[in-house]
Motif scaffolding. Structure first.
Motif, PDB file in Angstrom:
ATOM      1  N   LEU A  39      23.242  43.814 -10.043  1.00  9.81           N
ATOM      2  CA  LEU A  39      24.478  43.607 -10.836  1.00  9.81           C
ATOM      3  C   LEU A  39      24.802  42.652 -11.690  1.00  9.81           C
ATOM      4  O   LEU A  39      24.908  41.437 -11.179  1.00  9.81           O
ATOM      5  N   TYR A  41      27.112  40.525 -13.977  1.00  7.12           N
ATOM      6  CA  TYR A  41      28.481  40.346 -14.138  1.00  7.12           C
ATOM      7  C   TYR A  41      28.753  38.871 -15.166  1.00  7.12           C
ATOM      8  O   TYR A  41      27.856  38.082 -15.112  1.00  7.12           O
ATOM      9  N   ASP A 138      33.559  47.837 -12.494  1.00  8.68           N
ATOM     10  CA  ASP A 138      34.833  47.245 -11.812  1.00  8.68           C
ATOM     11  C   ASP A 138      36.085  48.140 -12.122  1.00  8.68           C
ATOM     12  O   ASP A 138      36.975  48.124 -11.388  1.00  8.68           O
ATOM     13  N   THR A 168      33.348  40.806 -10.130  1.00  7.61           N
ATOM     14  CA  THR A 168      32.643  41.465  -8.880  1.00  7.61           C
ATOM     15  C   THR A 168      33.812  41.721  -7.949  1.00  7.61           C
ATOM     16  O   THR A 168      33.811  42.298  -6.960  1.00  7.61           O
ATOM     17  N   ARG A 176      28.052  45.608  -3.646  1.00 10.88           N
ATOM     18  CA  ARG A 176      27.430  43.903  -3.958  1.00 10.88           C
ATOM     19  C   ARG A 176      26.428  43.656  -2.966  1.00 10.88           C
ATOM     20  O   ARG A 176      25.368  43.076  -3.557  1.00 10.88           O
ATOM     21  N   SER A 177      26.356  44.003  -1.778  1.00 19.23           N
ATOM     22  CA  SER A 177      25.048  43.304  -0.928  1.00 19.23           C
ATOM     23  C   SER A 177      23.897  44.706  -1.344  1.00 19.23           C
ATOM     24  O   SER A 177      22.924  43.897  -0.678  1.00 19.23           O
ATOM     25  N   GLY A 181      22.689  40.073  -7.627  1.00 16.19           N
ATOM     26  CA  GLY A 181      23.607  39.616  -8.497  1.00 16.19           C
ATOM     27  C   GLY A 181      23.165  38.746  -9.533  1.00 16.19           C
ATOM     28  O   GLY A 181      22.525  37.846  -9.121  1.00 16.19           O
TER      29      GLY A 181
END
Length: 355
Positions: A39, A41, A138, A168, A176-177, A181
């Motif tokens: 992820l 960001y 998002d 996020t 997310r988990s 990240g």
């Protein structure tokens, strides 16, 4: 002839000009043998897409640069046809599923399923998985995000996801988990100045340090914007001068004029004119959340302390409504109408206190 922003885009993790520690970590991650879902960001213009492209090249080699555009058609449960374009190679696929609005769930499920089930033709790639790059995660609906969570679990053996977004906060915790990240901070003003100096040197130009600093500051630490502004300055006037004006984007000036018109007069006729200007911005592909943030920034300069909090709260409310709805113009116009009402009351109360 390509723009500087594309011409000098780094193609490998070793050639990145800033956040070199992060680039080293990503390189280790690629060669560790267990590549996770990512992820990525950070703010706009920080270098998210550049780093994703470098990761793909590190994974598969130069084959990822042989890109082709494909058009896909999907049928929703209500028998509506949805079409979307993707860009990719035989190793990866890049798509912005939020382009189809509320039907993004179907696109996410079907595209991931088709990509995961299709085997790579290139046996020398040394990777037994394909990569799907999903941009603007998002902006996906909650249904699409939950579908994405289920799909990424099901096809994890043959498909890896690289999700890209600015923040996020609008991505559900379940996604997310399941991802590692990777935050890409915006480059500092000094780093942008160094890159502008480097690009100008490559082009055989000399840029004064004062001008490069003004461009870096005016870009809001957005490297892509800074390079475009620098190239616009070169087209406008060369040789450069330290006090040379920095050209702004047309839509930014247009948005500032719109805010000035809102403050000048608060009437139904003016609201009707503002609606036309908002439509103009939307038809030129300026995102609704960028419009509302730009308007807020300009409108707050005409508000006092007590009014600033009320207007900011109002903008946050309508920005949330934009995300929930499908027609941004309604909520943008509602924000303008509400601001006009509040601002007119503020002016009338000010006049009453004077007398």
């Amino acid at each position: 002839m390509s723009l500087w922003v594309d011409k000098y885009r780094p193609t490998s993790l070793g050639k990145l000009d800033y956040h070199k520690d992060l680039a080293a970590h990503l390189k280790k991650l690629v060669h560790s043998g267990d590549f996770p879902h990512l992820l990525v960001y950070g703010p706009s213009g920080a270098g998210k897409k550049t780093r994703i492209t470098c990761i793909l090249r590190e994974l598969y080699g130069s084959g990822v640069e042989k890109l082709k555009i494909e058009h896909h058609s999907f049928t929703t449960p209500s028998n509506k046809k949805v079409e979307i374009s993707t860009i990719g190679s035989i190793f990866h696929l890049e798509v912005n599923a939020s382009d189809v609005g509320i039907y993004d769930r179907v696109v996410v499920q079907e595209l991931l399923k088709n990509t995961a089930q299709a085997h790579s033709l290139e046996l020398s790639a040394h990777r037994d998985f394909k990569v799907v790059v999903l941009t603007e995660v998002d902006r996906l609906t909650k249904d699409a995000q939950h579908a994405l969570r289920r799909t990424m679990e099901k096809y994890t053996s043959t498909c890896r996801l690289i999700l890209c977004c600015n923040s996020t906060s609008k991505v559900i915790p379940a996604i997310r988990s399941r991802c590692l990240g990777v935050r890409i901070p915006a480059p500092s003003v000094e780093e942008i100045c160094q890159i502008l100096q480097f690009v100008c040197k490559k082009e055989g130009l000399t840029i004064p340090s004062e001008l490069s600093r003004r461009i870096a500051e005016k870009s809001g630490r957005n490297l892509r914007k800074a390079l475009l502004m620098c190239e616009a300055c070169k087209v406008q006037q060369y040789p450069f001068t330290p006090d040379q004006p920095v050209q702004e984007a047309d839509w930014e000036m247009y948005l500032r004029e719109t805010a000035q018109q809102i403050v000048q007069t608060q009437t139904p006729r003016r609201l009707y004119e503002i609606r036309g200007r908002l439509y103009e911005l939307l038809t030129h592909c300026i995102p609704a959340d960028i419009i509302i943030k730009g308007l807020l920034k300009e409108l707050l300069t005409n508000c006092d302390g007590t009014l600033k909090a009320e207007v900011t709260n109002l903008a946050a409310f309508y920005e949330h409504r934009i995300l929930l709805g499908s027609k941004a113009i309604y909520h943008l116009e509602a924000f303008v109408a509400k601001f006009m009402s509040i601002y007119k009351r503020f002016l009338e109360e000010g006049m009453a206190d004077m007398f």
